[in-house]
Design an enzyme around this catalytic site. Structure first.
Site, PDB file in Angstrom:
ATOM      1  N   THR A   1       0.752  -1.229  -0.127  1.00  0.00           N
ATOM      2  CA  THR A   1       0.062  -0.009   0.074  1.00  0.00           C
ATOM      3  C   THR A   1       0.780   1.200  -0.023  1.00  0.00           C
ATOM      4  O   THR A   1       0.718   2.201  -0.973  1.00  0.00           O
ATOM      5  CB  THR A   1      -0.831   0.099   1.337  1.00  0.00           C
ATOM      6  OG1 THR A   1      -1.770  -1.228   1.195  1.00  0.00           O
ATOM      7  CG2 THR A   1      -1.917   1.165   1.164  1.00  0.00           C
TER       8      THR A   1
ATOM      9  N   GLN B   1       0.892  -9.904  -5.833  1.00  0.00           N
ATOM     10  CA  GLN B   1       0.592 -11.259  -5.751  1.00  0.00           C
ATOM     11  C   GLN B   1       1.469 -12.078  -6.526  1.00  0.00           C
ATOM     12  O   GLN B   1       1.368 -13.206  -6.380  1.00  0.00           O
ATOM     13  CB  GLN B   1      -1.035 -11.303  -6.085  1.00  0.00           C
ATOM     14  CG  GLN B   1      -1.947 -10.794  -5.320  1.00  0.00           C
ATOM     15  CD  GLN B   1      -2.089 -11.548  -3.851  1.00  0.00           C
ATOM     16  OE1 GLN B   1      -1.493 -12.637  -3.884  1.00  0.00           O
ATOM     17  NE2 GLN B   1      -2.923 -10.739  -3.042  1.00  0.00           N
TER      18      GLN B   1
ATOM     19  N   THR C   1      14.036   5.515  10.268  1.00  0.00           N
ATOM     20  CA  THR C   1      14.776   4.164  10.697  1.00  0.00           C
ATOM     21  C   THR C   1      14.349   3.065  10.006  1.00  0.00           C
ATOM     22  O   THR C   1      13.225   2.697  10.052  1.00  0.00           O
ATOM     23  CB  THR C   1      15.007   4.228  12.387  1.00  0.00           C
ATOM     24  OG1 THR C   1      15.107   5.198  13.137  1.00  0.00           O
ATOM     25  CG2 THR C   1      15.749   3.202  12.817  1.00  0.00           C
TER      26      THR C   1
ATOM     27  N   SER D   1       5.464  -6.892  -1.429  1.00  0.00           N
ATOM     28  CA  SER D   1       5.035  -7.185   0.111  1.00  0.00           C
ATOM     29  C   SER D   1       5.388  -8.339   0.319  1.00  0.00           C
ATOM     30  O   SER D   1       5.131  -9.319   0.114  1.00  0.00           O
ATOM     31  CB  SER D   1       3.520  -6.852   0.256  1.00  0.00           C
ATOM     32  OG  SER D   1       3.299  -6.719   1.477  1.00  0.00           O
ATOM     33  N   ALA D   2       6.075  -8.294   1.874  1.00  0.00           N
ATOM     34  CA  ALA D   2       6.880  -9.601   2.283  1.00  0.00           C
ATOM     35  C   ALA D   2       5.575 -10.519   2.493  1.00  0.00           C
ATOM     36  O   ALA D   2       5.758 -11.800   2.351  1.00  0.00           O
ATOM     37  CB  ALA D   2       7.459  -9.209   3.287  1.00  0.00           C
ATOM     38  N   HIS D   3       4.514 -10.126   3.164  1.00  0.00           N
ATOM     39  CA  HIS D   3       3.454 -11.023   3.923  1.00  0.00           C
ATOM     40  C   HIS D   3       2.803 -11.832   2.690  1.00  0.00           C
ATOM     41  O   HIS D   3       1.958 -12.897   3.237  1.00  0.00           O
ATOM     42  CB  HIS D   3       2.611 -10.414   4.839  1.00  0.00           C
ATOM     43  CG  HIS D   3       1.557  -9.483   3.980  1.00  0.00           C
ATOM     44  ND1 HIS D   3       0.284  -9.966   3.938  1.00  0.00           N
ATOM     45  CD2 HIS D   3       1.547  -8.347   3.477  1.00  0.00           C
ATOM     46  CE1 HIS D   3      -0.554  -9.091   3.616  1.00  0.00           C
ATOM     47  NE2 HIS D   3       0.175  -8.056   3.171  1.00  0.00           N
TER      48      HIS D   3
ATOM     49  N   ASN E   1      -5.439 -10.052  -7.391  1.00  0.00           N
ATOM     50  CA  ASN E   1      -5.498 -10.498  -5.956  1.00  0.00           C
ATOM     51  C   ASN E   1      -6.807 -11.495  -5.934  1.00  0.00           C
ATOM     52  O   ASN E   1      -7.180 -12.039  -4.813  1.00  0.00           O
ATOM     53  CB  ASN E   1      -5.294  -9.656  -5.170  1.00  0.00           C
ATOM     54  CG  ASN E   1      -6.381  -8.339  -5.439  1.00  0.00           C
ATOM     55  OD1 ASN E   1      -6.066  -7.767  -6.343  1.00  0.00           O
ATOM     56  ND2 ASN E   1      -7.087  -8.062  -4.485  1.00  0.00           N
TER      57      ASN E   1
ATOM     58  N   CYS F   1      -9.029  -6.703   2.233  1.00  0.00           N
ATOM     59  CA  CYS F   1      -9.355  -5.414   2.357  1.00  0.00           C
ATOM     60  C   CYS F   1     -10.867  -4.982   2.077  1.00  0.00           C
ATOM     61  O   CYS F   1     -11.246  -4.078   3.068  1.00  0.00           O
ATOM     62  CB  CYS F   1      -8.616  -4.338   1.647  1.00  0.00           C
ATOM     63  SG  CYS F   1      -7.111  -4.951   1.385  1.00  0.00           S
TER      64      CYS F   1
HETATM   65  N1  PLP Z   1      -2.071  -5.084  -4.297  1.00  0.00           N
HETATM   66  C1  PLP Z   1      -2.329  -6.172  -4.361  1.00  0.00           C
HETATM   67  C2  PLP Z   1      -2.503  -6.860  -5.461  1.00  0.00           C
HETATM   68  C3  PLP Z   1      -2.556  -6.885  -3.216  1.00  0.00           C
HETATM   69  O1  PLP Z   1      -3.093  -8.377  -3.231  1.00  0.00           O
HETATM   70  C4  PLP Z   1      -2.424  -6.336  -1.813  1.00  0.00           C
HETATM   71  C5  PLP Z   1      -2.875  -7.183  -0.428  1.00  0.00           C
HETATM   72  O2  PLP Z   1      -3.821  -7.453  -0.569  1.00  0.00           O
HETATM   73  C6  PLP Z   1      -2.066  -4.898  -1.863  1.00  0.00           C
HETATM   74  C7  PLP Z   1      -1.655  -4.402  -2.975  1.00  0.00           C
HETATM   75  C8  PLP Z   1      -1.626  -4.416  -0.442  1.00  0.00           C
HETATM   76  O3  PLP Z   1      -0.543  -4.894  -0.132  1.00  0.00           O
HETATM   77  P1  PLP Z   1      -0.010  -4.735   1.483  1.00  0.00           P
HETATM   78  O4  PLP Z   1      -0.902  -5.483   2.384  1.00  0.00           O
HETATM   79  O5  PLP Z   1       1.439  -5.016   1.568  1.00  0.00           O
HETATM   80  O6  PLP Z   1      -0.117  -2.975   1.866  1.00  0.00           O
END
Ligand code: PLP
Length: 402
Positions: A82, A201, A259, A221-223, A173, A346
């Site tokens: 994000t 993704q 930081t 994004s790491a998660h 996603n 989300c």
């Molecule tokens: N973009 C896509 C395609 C995603 O699937 C997501 C997370 O669901 C995001 C952006 C947002 O990522 P983050 O959770 O790292 O902010």
């Protein structure tokens, strides 16, 4: 060998890997080490403890760069996609605004024009929508078909018409459709249009070649790849003008001061290193499990629809609809046994139909009966069998009641 995650404690079968992934225990162990042992500030230049943190950060930078085919100098660490998306889009718009309010226009226009696909993540859509409402950009949308495939002819026409930034995700996603990023990047380059790719993704699941494909900006994004939440990166092509979102200590070339989150960054780096080593083996195995689950469901649930591009989707994605069975009824019954979702994390909980499925032009009952199932490397064969039987019996019970 990747170690199984401990989410079994929750006694639920986890099939919501597009929302987030459990961290690989090898990643988690390294994070703990960098929180408790090598805990230095990467910008402390006066002692060896700071040097260790700096070296760890540099190592992570190399791992991230390797996975997406970029140079280490291109990597800017963020708090996740994000933030990376906001930095890419707002940073571009702010930079254009600084360059010149009146001289930058194409064909006499005074506002930057940004083009996005209609199935982008909310982080892209909402950022652009706010900028549009503020009167700071003109927004152009590029449509998709019923399988969420992008209209490349419209994309080329849009680039030819003169735009300042093109935003297309690498993989969706919700329905998992994979986009032809190399082709899209080539089109953008031929019209000198900077190209931002939200690859959240896709990274760690399919090959990405940032440098060779000529991508300008890329968010990850790491998660989503067995790393921790709250850390990611924006990959920025050398020389691309970008204004920071906030200001401070000048870290990361001033583009993202503050930081550095060394444990998170090290976790992201390790997750990327492991994906590079294991992706080629893991992804076909995940696809085979997904295909088995799909076959069970198709066989036992008459009228079941598979959404997305079944010839070109993420290995772990299975997006289904049972048109006569509302997804809320399924979720209400399975939520303690099975972690699946009605859409993106989300937007779940919000009573609006998915913008992705709407953009695909799917009928209302298909949208209302849609379920996103997403598999990852920790999903076992037994879990797949059990998930299939839970879903089949739940749908059949609901149908009896209706
Ligand atoms: N973009 C896509 C395609 C995603 O699937 C997501 C997370 O669901 C995001 C952006 C947002 O990522 P983050 O959770 O790292 O902010």
């Amino acid at each position: 060998m990747s170690k199984r995650a401990n989410y079994k404690l929750l006694k639920s079968i986890y099939l919501d890997y597009h929302a987030t992934t459990p961290a690989d225990s090898r990643v988690a162990n390294l994070i703990l080490h960098y929180m408790t042992e090598e805990f230095g500030n990467a910008n402390s230049i006066d002692h060896a403890i700071g040097d260790h943190a700096e070296a760890a950060m540099q190592g992570a930078t190399r791992h991230v760069a390797n996975l997406v085919g970029a140079f280490p100098r291109d990597i800017i660490f963020t708090s996740g996609s994000t933030e990376g998306i906001n930095l890419a889009i707002q940073g571009t718009v702010n930079s254009l605004a600084l360059l010149s309010r009146f001289e930058r226009g194409i064909g006499g226009e005074s506002k930057p024009r940004i083009a996005i696909s209609t199935v982008e993540h909310k982080a892209v859509l909402d950022t652009c929508e706010v900028l549009r409402k503020q009167g700071r950009i003109d927004l152009v949308t590029i449509s998709v078909d019923s399988q969420a495939r992008i209209d490349l002819a419209q994309l080329e026409k849009t680039c030819a018409s003169g735009i300042h930034l093109l935003c297309v995700m690498a993989a969706n996603n919700e329905v998992g459709t994979i986009y032809p990023i190399e082709k899209i990047s080539a089109i953008a380059q031929s019209y000198n249009v900077p190209f931002f790719c939200d690859a959240t993704q896709a990274v760690g699941k399919i090959p990405i070649h940032f440098q060779d494909w000529g991508i300008t900006l890329l968010a990850l994004s790491a998660h989503k790849l067995y790393g921790p939440k709250g850390v990611g990166a924006l990959v920025v092509r050398k020389g691309y003008p970008l204004e920071p979102l906030f200001y401070g200590g000048g870290q990361q070339r001033g583009l993202r001061p503050g930081t550095l989150n060394v444990p998170g960054i090290v976790g992201l780096g390790e997750a990327c290193r492991l994906r590079q080593l294991e992706m080629a083996d893991d992804e076909p195995a995940i696809a085979a499990k997904r295909d088995r689950l799909q076959a069970h469901l198709v066989k036992a649930i008459p009228g079941l629809v598979i959404n997305g591009d079944t010839h070109n989707r993420l290995a772990g994605n299975l997006h289904i609809s049972v048109p006569d069975v509302p997804n809320s009824a399924v979720i209400a019954r399975v939520r303690h046994q099975l972690a699946i979702s009605t859409g993106s994390a989300c937007s779940s909980g919000v009573e609006t139909p998915s913008h992705v499925l709407t953009a695909m032009g799917l009928p209302e009952d298909v949208i209302e009966g849609s379920l996103r199932i997403s598999l990852g490397k920790f999903a076992t064969d037994d879990e797949i069998e059990e998930a299939a039987s839970i879903l089949i019996s739940t749908v059949s019970k609901i149908r009896e009641l209706l």
